[in-house]
Design a protein around this motif. Structure first.
Motif, PDB file in Angstrom:
ATOM      1  N   TRP A  27       9.266  -1.851   2.085  1.00 32.14           N
ATOM      2  CA  TRP A  27       8.159  -1.397   1.589  1.00 32.14           C
ATOM      3  C   TRP A  27       8.230   0.005   1.280  1.00 32.14           C
ATOM      4  N   VAL A  28       8.623   0.756   2.342  1.00 32.87           N
ATOM      5  CA  VAL A  28       8.636   2.267   2.330  1.00 32.87           C
ATOM      6  C   VAL A  28       9.800   2.594   1.235  1.00 32.87           C
ATOM      7  N   LEU A  68       7.749   8.162   2.397  1.00 31.55           N
ATOM      8  CA  LEU A  68       7.986   8.084   3.935  1.00 31.55           C
ATOM      9  C   LEU A  68       6.868   8.944   4.480  1.00 31.55           C
ATOM     10  N   SER A  69       5.636   8.122   4.734  1.00 27.64           N
ATOM     11  CA  SER A  69       4.560   8.641   5.337  1.00 27.64           C
ATOM     12  C   SER A  69       4.016   7.771   6.355  1.00 27.64           C
ATOM     13  N   GLY A  70       3.242   8.097   7.147  1.00 33.20           N
ATOM     14  CA  GLY A  70       2.578   7.117   8.053  1.00 33.20           C
ATOM     15  C   GLY A  70       1.698   6.158   7.387  1.00 33.20           C
ATOM     16  N   ALA A 100       0.634   0.599   5.685  1.00 37.37           N
ATOM     17  CA  ALA A 100       0.337  -0.261   4.448  1.00 37.37           C
ATOM     18  C   ALA A 100       1.787  -1.345   4.307  1.00 37.37           C
ATOM     19  N   GLY A 101       2.902  -0.983   4.517  1.00 35.30           N
ATOM     20  CA  GLY A 101       4.094  -1.923   4.518  1.00 35.30           C
ATOM     21  C   GLY A 101       3.912  -2.816   5.620  1.00 35.30           C
TER      22      GLY A 101
END
Length: 157
Positions: free
Chosen positions: A14-15, A21-23, A28-29
């Motif tokens: 997903w990322v 590339l965030s927390g 969410a992924g």
């Protein structure tokens, strides 16, 4: 455990697909992966029960943090007061955990809690020896540790 690895893999995919590339995006992924695995768990036997473990994990985290805070407060109180309230001792706790991973998780979580330390496991892997700093009521300590073991096994099994 394999289902969690698949969830993590789906989150990483997903990322990569979103390019963010965030927390929050990784979270969410994880949520999207959790939902996908929840839909697929009827068709793939390896995934059965995965979605029911997550709520138990959340409950265990809150339980463990409560136990951690209470144990820290008890040890801190004993340190700052001039009279020592501790009555150390070693107890033998019969284990419900059977696999090496289950025994390791139970022993490590007991050792992470201030005032208790896992010392050894019997040769037949049925008894865990624990040093307790506050052994006023041995049965109460044993019951508390058995509750932690029960909750760990709920997640792992």
């Amino acid at each position: 455990m394999m289902a969690f690895m698949w969830n993590l893999l789906l989150a990483l995919i997903w990322v990569m697909l979103t390019g963010d590339l965030s927390g929050i995006n990784l979270f969410a992924g994880l949520v999207v992966g959790y939902l996908v695995l929840g839909l697929m768990q009827r068709q793939i036997p390896m995934l059965r029960g995965y979605t029911s473990r997550f709520p138990r994990l959340i409950r265990f985290i809150f339980f463990f943090f409560k136990e951690l805070i209470m144990a820290n407060l008890k040890v801190a109180f004993d340190i700052v007061t001039p009279i020592w309230h501790m009555k150390p001792g070693v107890i033998a706790m019969p284990l419900e955990a059977r696999t090496e991973m289950e025994i390791t998780m139970v022993a490590n979580l007991i050792s992470l809690t201030p005032g208790t330390l896992s010392l050894d496991v019997s040769d037949d892997r049925r008894v865990l020896f624990i040093h307790a700093m506050f052994l006023d009521d041995e049965q109460a300590v044993r019951n508390s540790l058995k509750e932690m073991e029960r909750r760990v096994l709920e997640i792992l099994r």
